[in-house]
Design an enzyme around this catalytic site. Structure first.
Site, PDB file in Angstrom:
ATOM      1  N   LYS A  44      22.189  18.449  23.080  1.00 24.82           N
ATOM      2  CA  LYS A  44      21.273  19.501  22.600  1.00 24.82           C
ATOM      3  C   LYS A  44      21.041  19.370  21.091  1.00 24.82           C
ATOM      4  O   LYS A  44      20.402  20.212  20.479  1.00 24.82           O
ATOM      5  CB  LYS A  44      21.884  20.894  22.840  1.00 24.82           C
ATOM      6  CG  LYS A  44      22.011  21.302  24.282  1.00 24.82           C
ATOM      7  CD  LYS A  44      22.155  22.826  24.372  1.00 24.82           C
ATOM      8  CE  LYS A  44      23.574  23.241  24.655  1.00 24.82           C
ATOM      9  NZ  LYS A  44      23.727  24.708  24.780  1.00 24.82           N
ATOM     10  N   LYS A  46      23.463  19.702  18.925  1.00 22.46           N
ATOM     11  CA  LYS A  46      24.365  20.656  18.263  1.00 22.46           C
ATOM     12  C   LYS A  46      25.725  20.023  18.032  1.00 22.46           C
ATOM     13  O   LYS A  46      26.223  19.301  18.893  1.00 22.46           O
ATOM     14  CB  LYS A  46      24.567  21.896  19.168  1.00 22.46           C
ATOM     15  CG  LYS A  46      23.482  22.932  19.035  1.00 22.46           C
ATOM     16  CD  LYS A  46      23.620  24.029  20.069  1.00 22.46           C
ATOM     17  CE  LYS A  46      24.801  24.947  19.892  1.00 22.46           C
ATOM     18  NZ  LYS A  46      24.692  26.158  20.745  1.00 22.46           N
TER      19      LYS A  46
HETATM   20  N1  C2G Z   1      26.223  36.105  21.140  1.00 24.37           N
HETATM   21  C1  C2G Z   1      26.026  37.467  20.920  1.00 24.37           C
HETATM   22  N2  C2G Z   1      25.836  37.950  19.646  1.00 24.37           N
HETATM   23  C2  C2G Z   1      25.832  37.097  18.593  1.00 24.37           C
HETATM   24  C3  C2G Z   1      26.033  35.729  18.786  1.00 24.37           C
HETATM   25  C4  C2G Z   1      26.237  35.239  20.084  1.00 24.37           C
HETATM   26  O1  C2G Z   1      25.997  38.267  21.877  1.00 24.37           O
HETATM   27  N3  C2G Z   1      25.609  37.617  17.384  1.00 24.37           N
HETATM   28  C5  C2G Z   1      26.400  35.603  22.515  1.00 24.37           C
HETATM   29  C6  C2G Z   1      25.322  34.608  22.912  1.00 24.37           C
HETATM   30  O2  C2G Z   1      24.155  35.292  23.344  1.00 24.37           O
HETATM   31  C7  C2G Z   1      25.991  33.852  24.035  1.00 24.37           C
HETATM   32  C8  C2G Z   1      27.482  33.880  23.620  1.00 24.37           C
HETATM   33  O3  C2G Z   1      27.609  34.903  22.629  1.00 24.37           O
HETATM   34  O4  C2G Z   1      25.840  34.547  25.250  1.00 24.37           O
HETATM   35  C9  C2G Z   1      27.937  32.548  23.061  1.00 24.37           C
HETATM   36  O5  C2G Z   1      27.147  32.255  21.939  1.00 24.37           O
HETATM   37  P1  C2G Z   1      26.927  30.731  21.491  1.00 24.37           P
HETATM   38  O6  C2G Z   1      28.225  30.081  21.367  1.00 24.37           O
HETATM   39  O7  C2G Z   1      25.998  30.717  20.325  1.00 24.37           O
HETATM   40  O8  C2G Z   1      26.230  30.154  22.818  1.00 24.37           O
HETATM   41  P2  C2G Z   1      25.132  29.036  22.977  1.00 24.37           P
HETATM   42  O9  C2G Z   1      25.576  27.818  22.258  1.00 24.37           O
HETATM   43  O10 C2G Z   1      23.797  29.656  22.715  1.00 24.37           O
HETATM   44  O11 C2G Z   1      25.284  28.687  24.530  1.00 24.37           O
HETATM   45  O12 C2G Z   1      23.809  27.619  28.860  1.00 24.37           O
HETATM   46  C10 C2G Z   1      23.943  28.623  27.904  1.00 24.37           C
HETATM   47  C11 C2G Z   1      24.277  28.073  26.549  1.00 24.37           C
HETATM   48  O13 C2G Z   1      25.361  27.181  26.632  1.00 24.37           O
HETATM   49  C12 C2G Z   1      24.553  29.227  25.560  1.00 24.37           C
END
Ligand code: C2G
Length: 136
Positions: A44, A46
């Site tokens: 991705k 990342k």
């Molecule tokens: N989250 C949240 N509030 C924030 C930051 C993150 O509620 N201020 C939630 C995100 O919406 C997500 C979870 O915490 O549900 C994990 O966040 P990330 O690690 O940023 O997830 P991401 O890399 O976006 O992965 O298939 C789905 C993806 O893998 C989601």
């Protein structure tokens, strides 16, 4: 017994992560968290600060989390739902306007929870990069 599943990278764990995990767990009785692997994130574009094993260890230690599995691909979700007998998949609402997970509704409930305002791993990294914060 309702079983809930959610996905994420959970790098540099913060209260936004804790809150979504708490709310996800409150929707049922058992919470499975699929933590993105380093290879999946690389695909991705990342790169996390903590490697997969560390992020998985931290997430597994959270009291709301019953089980951690690796998220290796976009295509594994149906298998995760079936293998773990999942009733509800929870996603952060950054995905709410997208229809890319609609197909999951054939297998379970799909719920989008609002993100916590004002915090993200990206913001933490940007803040730390600023000299003032690093010297605090
Ligand atoms: N989250 C949240 N509030 C924030 C930051 C993150 O509620 N201020 C939630 C995100 O919406 C997500 C979870 O915490 O549900 C994990 O966040 P990330 O690690 O940023 O997830 P991401 O890399 O976006 O992965 O298939 C789905 C993806 O893998 C989601």
């Amino acid at each position: 017994m309702k079983r809930v599943l959610t996905y994420g990278t959970f790098d540099l764990l913060h209260h936004g992560h804790i809150r979504i995990l708490r709310r996800a767990r409150e929707m049922g009785d058992y919470l499975v968290v699929a933590v993105s692997t380093d290879e999946f994130n690389a695909g991705k574009g990342k790169k996390s600060y903590m490697d997969y094993a560390t992020r998985a260890e931290i997430v597994a230690a959270i009291r709301y989390v019953d089980k951690v599995i690796p998220e290796r691909s976009w295509e594994q979700k149906v298998e995760d739902i079936v293998d773990n007998d999942i009733d509800i998949v929870v996603m952060g609402d950054d995905w709410a306007d997208s229809d890319r997970f609609d197909y999951l509704r054939d297998y379970c409930e799909l719920v989008f929870l609002p993100r916590t305002e004002g915090v993200s791993t990206t913001e933490i990294k940007e803040d730390l990069r600023r000299e003032g914060k690093l010297l605090d």
